[in-house]
Design an enzyme around this catalytic site. Structure first.
Site, PDB file in Angstrom:
ATOM      1  N   HIS A 141      32.602  40.626  39.525  1.00 11.49           N
ATOM      2  CA  HIS A 141      32.448  39.115  38.628  1.00 11.49           C
ATOM      3  C   HIS A 141      31.267  38.897  37.792  1.00 11.49           C
ATOM      4  CE1 HIS A 141      34.710  37.505  42.434  1.00 11.49           C
ATOM      5  NE2 HIS A 141      35.759  37.405  41.605  1.00 11.49           N
ATOM      6  N   LYS A 166      44.158  29.578  48.444  1.00 18.55           N
ATOM      7  CA  LYS A 166      43.688  30.132  49.443  1.00 18.55           C
ATOM      8  C   LYS A 166      42.703  29.278  50.265  1.00 18.55           C
ATOM      9  CE  LYS A 166      42.856  34.230  46.655  1.00 18.55           C
ATOM     10  NZ  LYS A 166      41.730  34.880  45.668  1.00 18.55           N
ATOM     11  N   ARG A 209      41.227  44.660  37.388  1.00 18.12           N
ATOM     12  CA  ARG A 209      40.533  45.727  38.098  1.00 18.12           C
ATOM     13  C   ARG A 209      41.766  46.853  38.159  1.00 18.12           C
ATOM     14  NH1 ARG A 209      39.864  42.772  43.351  1.00 18.12           N
ATOM     15  NH2 ARG A 209      41.715  42.110  42.354  1.00 18.12           N
ATOM     16  N   SER A 250      36.519  39.831  46.708  1.00 16.80           N
ATOM     17  CA  SER A 250      35.823  39.008  47.659  1.00 16.80           C
ATOM     18  C   SER A 250      36.082  39.068  49.254  1.00 16.80           C
ATOM     19  CB  SER A 250      36.035  37.466  47.351  1.00 16.80           C
ATOM     20  OG  SER A 250      35.465  37.230  46.004  1.00 16.80           O
TER      21      SER A 250
END
Ligand code: COA
Length: 163
Positions: free
Chosen positions: A19, A43, A92, A130
């Site tokens: 990030h 989430k 990504r 993460s």
């Protein structure tokens, strides 16, 4: 000319060096980069909104033109509130594309003035996420180089046996 403001939204649960790499590069393209921590993500976050904000703040301290905020509700409503029209997202791998494509289109449908800019995450962070970081920390693995020092410290507090 008005300042070019870009919003980099995410759960940041926690922020990683991947990030941070996007944020640093975005500062070269925009006058202001607002890192916006989502408070009502679908989430269930591992860290509270305050903890996530604190880790982001500590990690971006000293970066010129970067501020940290949180938002609830629709991202486009937040953008309108602060007068921003650009969303930055990091890509990504191809697996990110489908989701990002969908979100960018729904955001544009909801707010025609909003554009999304995608930046390729540097290759050394292509595999970082993460949840991977949280799992490695919980199992005692070494995260040096993958997360900022403030995140490393927070993960150590939560999982004291991590090296
Ligand atoms: N480096 C490392 N990891 C990265 C990364 C990078 N450059 N870019 C993304 N990731 C990872 C994150 O770590 C995260 O990993 P995880 O799944 O293991 O937790 C994952 O990619 C995606 O996280 P993030 O980029 O934080 O996005 P998100 O999906 O958590 O958040 C919001 C998306 C919050 C921006 C989006 O849901 C939103 O705008 N919500 C508000 C409601 C709304 O307006 N929705 C849109 C219309 S329905």
């Amino acid at each position: 000319m008005s300042a070019r403001i870009a919003v980099y939204p995410g759960s940041f649960d926690p922020i990683t060096n991947g990030h941070l790499n996007i944020i640093e590069r975005a500062t070269c393209l925009f006058d202001q980069v607002v890192v916006a921590v989502a408070n009502n993500s679908a989430k269930r976050p591992a860290f509270s909104a305050d903890e996530r904000m604190d880790m982001v703040r500590a990690s971006v301290a000293g970066l010129p033109g970067v501020s940290v905020d949180s938002f609830e509700g629709l991202l486009v409503d937040y953008l309108r509130r602060i007068g921003a029209k650009v969303v930055i997202r990091g890509l990504r791998a191809m697996s990110d594309f489908e989701y990002e494509f969908q979100i960018a289109h729904i955001n544009r449908r909801l707010a025609g003035e909003v554009d999304s800019i995608f930046m390729m995450t540097s290759e050394e962070y292509f595999y970082v996420s993460s949840s991977i970081v949280r799992e490695v920390a919980a199992l005692g693995g070494n995260l040096s180089g993958l997360v900022p020092p403030a995140v490393m410290q927070k993960l150590h507090e939560r999982h004291p046996r991590a090296p």
